[in-house]
Design a protein around this motif. Structure first.
Motif, PDB file in Angstrom:
ATOM      1  N   ASN A  22       0.824  -1.217   0.000  1.00 49.27           N
ATOM      2  CA  ASN A  22       0.000   0.000   0.000  1.00 49.27           C
ATOM      3  C   ASN A  22       0.856   1.265   0.000  1.00 49.27           C
ATOM      4  N   LEU A  23       2.100   1.138   0.453  1.00 45.70           N
ATOM      5  CA  LEU A  23       3.011   2.279   0.457  1.00 45.70           C
ATOM      6  C   LEU A  23       3.774   2.377  -0.863  1.00 45.70           C
ATOM      7  N   GLY A  24       3.530   1.413  -1.759  1.00 46.16           N
ATOM      8  CA  GLY A  24       4.171   1.467  -3.069  1.00 46.16           C
ATOM      9  C   GLY A  24       5.398   0.595  -3.208  1.00 46.16           C
ATOM     10  N   TYR A  25       5.591  -0.341  -2.256  1.00 47.57           N
ATOM     11  CA  TYR A  25       6.736  -1.252  -2.326  1.00 47.57           C
ATOM     12  C   TYR A  25       6.239  -2.697  -2.348  1.00 47.57           C
ATOM     13  N   PRO A  26       5.877  -3.196  -3.528  1.00 49.81           N
ATOM     14  CA  PRO A  26       5.336  -4.564  -3.605  1.00 49.81           C
ATOM     15  C   PRO A  26       6.414  -5.626  -3.381  1.00 49.81           C
ATOM     16  N   ASN A  27       5.950  -6.835  -3.094  1.00 48.74           N
ATOM     17  CA  ASN A  27       6.820  -8.022  -2.976  1.00 48.74           C
ATOM     18  C   ASN A  27       7.850  -7.917  -1.865  1.00 48.74           C
TER      19      ASN A  27
END
Ligand SMILES: [Zn+2]
Ligand SMILES: [Zn+2]
Length: 96
Positions: A22-27
């Motif tokens: 949700n903060l823009g850092y997937p995986n």
């Protein structure tokens, strides 16, 4: 733990940390956080009431970062564990 439960946990962890996502850092590699319903004895969470959190967002981060460092501060910033749980299950459905 049943085979189906184990499979579910693997899929949840495989999504990566839901807060980092949700903060823009997937995986972001995640561990399993079990939700707790109600209070008192006998209210055991099961293996489907889980969300993926990275070590920092789970327990290592300080107050306002890690869930177990302060649930209220965490939920004020990132959403309630119930909201995150709904999101996780939506993602699992999309991936199925
Ligand atoms: Zn995270
Ligand atoms: Zn936890």
């Amino acid at each position: 733990m049943t085979k189906a439960e184990k499979n579910h946990l693997n899929r949840v962890a495989g999504l990566g940390c839901i807060v980092c996502l949700n903060l823009g850092y997937p995986n972001c590699p995640a561990e399993i956080h079990h939700l707790r319903y109600g209070v008192g004895a006998g209210q055991r969470s099961n293996h489907y009431n889980v969300i993926p959190l990275c070590p920092d967002h789970h327990r290592n981060g300080g107050h306002g970062v890690a869930f177990h460092a302060g649930k209220l501060a965490f939920e004020a910033k990132f959403g309630t564990e119930r909201e995150l749980w709904f999101q996780v299950n939506g993602l699992l459905k999309e991936a199925a």
